[in-house]
Design an enzyme around this catalytic site. Structure first.
Site, PDB file in Angstrom:
ATOM      1  N   GLU A  37     -12.315  29.653  28.891  1.00  0.00           N
ATOM      2  CA  GLU A  37     -11.523  28.829  27.887  1.00  0.00           C
ATOM      3  C   GLU A  37     -12.580  28.211  26.715  1.00  0.00           C
ATOM      4  OE1 GLU A  37      -8.305  26.607  29.126  1.00  0.00           O
ATOM      5  OE2 GLU A  37      -7.531  28.360  30.443  1.00  0.00           O
TER       6      GLU A  37
ATOM      7  N   CYS B  89     -14.708  22.862  21.479  1.00  0.00           N
ATOM      8  CA  CYS B  89     -14.774  22.274  22.746  1.00  0.00           C
ATOM      9  C   CYS B  89     -15.382  23.729  23.997  1.00  0.00           C
ATOM     10  CB  CYS B  89     -13.357  21.948  23.245  1.00  0.00           C
ATOM     11  SG  CYS B  89     -13.496  21.464  25.289  1.00  0.00           S
TER      12      CYS B  89
ATOM     13  N   CYS C 113     -14.427  25.369  38.494  1.00  0.00           N
ATOM     14  CA  CYS C 113     -15.008  24.212  38.827  1.00  0.00           C
ATOM     15  C   CYS C 113     -14.737  23.651  40.367  1.00  0.00           C
ATOM     16  CB  CYS C 113     -14.374  22.870  37.885  1.00  0.00           C
ATOM     17  SG  CYS C 113     -15.260  21.555  37.959  1.00  0.00           S
TER      18      CYS C 113
ATOM     19  N   CYS D  32     -10.643  17.481  40.884  1.00  0.00           N
ATOM     20  CA  CYS D  32     -10.153  16.302  40.352  1.00  0.00           C
ATOM     21  C   CYS D  32      -8.669  16.607  40.209  1.00  0.00           C
ATOM     22  CB  CYS D  32     -10.532  15.990  38.818  1.00  0.00           C
ATOM     23  SG  CYS D  32     -12.334  15.743  38.607  1.00  0.00           S
TER      24      CYS D  32
ATOM     25  N   CYS E 276      -6.299  17.987  37.078  1.00  0.00           N
ATOM     26  CA  CYS E 276      -7.083  18.787  36.150  1.00  0.00           C
ATOM     27  C   CYS E 276      -6.813  20.084  36.788  1.00  0.00           C
ATOM     28  CB  CYS E 276      -8.700  18.641  36.163  1.00  0.00           C
ATOM     29  SG  CYS E 276      -9.540  19.785  35.440  1.00  0.00           S
TER      30      CYS E 276
ATOM     31  N   CYS F  36      -7.394  22.164  30.072  1.00  0.00           N
ATOM     32  CA  CYS F  36      -8.472  23.242  30.044  1.00  0.00           C
ATOM     33  C   CYS F  36      -8.268  23.711  31.638  1.00  0.00           C
ATOM     34  CB  CYS F  36      -9.659  22.597  29.954  1.00  0.00           C
ATOM     35  SG  CYS F  36     -10.443  23.438  28.281  1.00  0.00           S
TER      36      CYS F  36
HETATM   37  N1  SAH Z   1     -16.201  18.019  34.231  1.00  0.00           N
HETATM   38  C1  SAH Z   1     -16.330  17.284  33.064  1.00  0.00           C
HETATM   39  C2  SAH Z   1     -16.194  17.942  31.718  1.00  0.00           C
HETATM   40  C3  SAH Z   1     -14.741  18.786  31.777  1.00  0.00           C
HETATM   41  S1  SAH Z   1     -13.179  17.705  31.793  1.00  0.00           S
HETATM   42  C4  SAH Z   1     -15.796  15.966  33.122  1.00  0.00           C
HETATM   43  O1  SAH Z   1     -15.291  15.599  34.292  1.00  0.00           O
HETATM   44  O2  SAH Z   1     -15.997  14.984  32.200  1.00  0.00           O
HETATM   45  C5  SAH Z   1     -13.135  17.015  30.229  1.00  0.00           C
HETATM   46  C6  SAH Z   1     -12.449  15.748  30.160  1.00  0.00           C
HETATM   47  O3  SAH Z   1     -10.839  16.094  30.346  1.00  0.00           O
HETATM   48  C7  SAH Z   1     -12.595  14.701  31.165  1.00  0.00           C
HETATM   49  O4  SAH Z   1     -12.648  13.523  30.727  1.00  0.00           O
HETATM   50  C8  SAH Z   1     -11.212  14.928  32.303  1.00  0.00           C
HETATM   51  O5  SAH Z   1     -11.175  13.702  32.920  1.00  0.00           O
HETATM   52  C9  SAH Z   1     -10.151  15.454  31.094  1.00  0.00           C
HETATM   53  N2  SAH Z   1      -9.304  15.945  31.777  1.00  0.00           N
HETATM   54  C10 SAH Z   1      -9.102  16.743  32.824  1.00  0.00           C
HETATM   55  N3  SAH Z   1      -7.746  17.109  33.095  1.00  0.00           N
HETATM   56  C11 SAH Z   1      -6.939  16.679  32.118  1.00  0.00           C
HETATM   57  C12 SAH Z   1      -5.822  16.610  31.778  1.00  0.00           C
HETATM   58  N4  SAH Z   1      -4.840  17.469  32.427  1.00  0.00           N
HETATM   59  N5  SAH Z   1      -5.119  15.987  30.876  1.00  0.00           N
HETATM   60  C13 SAH Z   1      -6.223  15.267  29.869  1.00  0.00           C
HETATM   61  N6  SAH Z   1      -7.645  15.029  30.341  1.00  0.00           N
HETATM   62  C14 SAH Z   1      -7.847  15.824  31.376  1.00  0.00           C
END
Ligand code: SAH
Length: 339
Positions: free
Chosen positions: A93, A106, A113, A117, A120, A333
């Site tokens: 994406e 973006c 991944c 997390c 996520c 994402c």
């Molecule tokens: N792996 C990297 C980049 C991808 S995530 C990182 O962790 O920074 C990019 C951002 O999106 C991160 O700050 C992450 O905490 C946030 N993120 C992930 N899931 C999310 C969600 N469901 N809603 C809002 N932000 C989210």
């Protein structure tokens, strides 16, 4: 014979290629500009190259593009999300986020991944593979062709952890920053990491000119271990000291991202602990109200977000709230690819 894919080649690599075909060096500049400034995909468009050279290029080279599987546009914000298919069938994406003063793309850095997390959507896909430099740059070029706007900013906040694919991500950043090509300013390219400490130190030691953002998301190890398992490997103390190291060396403010999740990390108490953790650290804090994708994790109310943010107003840190654009297009994402 397999054709050489020119997408993702650097100026030097294109020059080598052009010279290997027996052409003059300056032709490489023209070719580079067709690929990265005019975003050409067909050699026949390249009218300042000789007919013979174009015919030769058609025989031995291609300018590969990504296959668009689908795109959805948010009716509220005009944010547009793209699902692309790669050569091996994997899907990624990318997002176009137009705002009055900047047009941001973006990008994804990996297919899926590995970090897990909890909040996520990409994590639910698991890890498939790293993206190649050309697959990273191709996302940007595909969106530039689609939206026909001058892209001013790039963020690595799509699928994957950019610092676990360090070399390809940095190579892609160099390409998009190249003044004769895509020409995105180095301070307008943001790499967002969950906190891969050795890579943050490497990024600092190499004096990389791009911006760094760190996803903090919790003020204590106890909570961070729970929602971001990577914290068990690189706990907060090591992460913050790496961030300070970077900040001193690069003389740039680090941005900390903090996804606000209702009832998990969004209390005033959490805000005060976060404040303490970052005290004396000239940084920026981006508060991101969660984009929910499962019923287990909810977005806090606007009031709660404001209460949290208010705890930082007298600090040296610059705090801003980043309400997501495009909740109506599954902006978390990984949500699109997971379907
Ligand atoms: N792996 C990297 C980049 C991808 S995530 C990182 O962790 O920074 C990019 C951002 O999106 C991160 O700050 C992450 O905490 C946030 N993120 C992930 N899931 C999310 C969600 N469901 N809603 C809002 N932000 C989210």
């Amino acid at each position: 014979m397999k054709k050489t894919n020119l997408t993702g080649l650097t100026a030097d690599e294109i020059e080598k290629f052009v010279v290997s075909l027996g052409e003059k060096r300056f032709r490489a500049k023209q070719l580079y500009s067709w690929i990265y400034t005019r975003l050409a995909t067909q050699f026949d468009e390249m009218t300042n190259l000789s007919k013979d050279f174009r015919a030769r290029l058609n025989e031995v080279a291609t300018i590969a593009t990504l296959e668009k599987v689908k795109s959805i546009r948010s009716s509220e914000s005009n944010t547009q999300k793209f699902l692309f298919k790669l050569n091996d069938g994997a899907q990624i994406e990318s997002v176009f986020i137009p705002e009055p003063r900047r047009k941001t793309v973006c990008l994804s850095s990996q297919v899926g991944c590995a970090l897990g997390c909890q909040f996520c959507a990409t994590a639910t896909l698991g890890f498939k593979r790293d993206l190649k430099r050309r697959e990273i740059i191709a996302q940007l070029m595909a969106i530039m062709r689609e939206v026909d706007e001058d892209i001013t900013n790039v963020v690595f906040m799509g699928m994957g952890e950019p610092f676990l694919n360090y070399d390809e991500v940095i190579a892609a950043c160099r390409l998009m920053n190249h003044p004769d090509g895509l020409a995105v300013g180095n301070r307008r390219i943001v790499i967002s990491t969950c906190g891969i400490v050795p890579a943050i130190r490497r990024f600092a030691d190499e004096n990389q000119p791009f911006k760094l953002a760190i996803s903090l998301n919790a003020p204590t190890d106890e909570l961070r271990n729970r929602i971001m398992p990577i914290n068990k490997k690189y706990p907060l103390s090591t992460l913050i000291s790496a961030a300070r190291y970077y900040s001193l060396k690069a003389r740039f403010r680090v941005t900390f991202e903090y996804v606000l999740i209702a009832g998990v990390n969004d209390s005033v108490q959490d805000a005060r602990m976060l404040r303490k953790l970052l005290s004396g650290f000239p940084c920026k804090i981006n508060l991101i109200p969660l984009n929910p994708f499962s019923p287990d994790w909810k977005r806090p109310s606007e009031d709660q977000v404001n209460r949290f943010a208010a705890e930082f107003y007298d600090m040296h840190a610059v705090v801003s709230v980043r309400w997501s654009r495009g909740a109506d297009i599954q902006a978390a994402c990984g949500q699109l690819a997971a379907k």
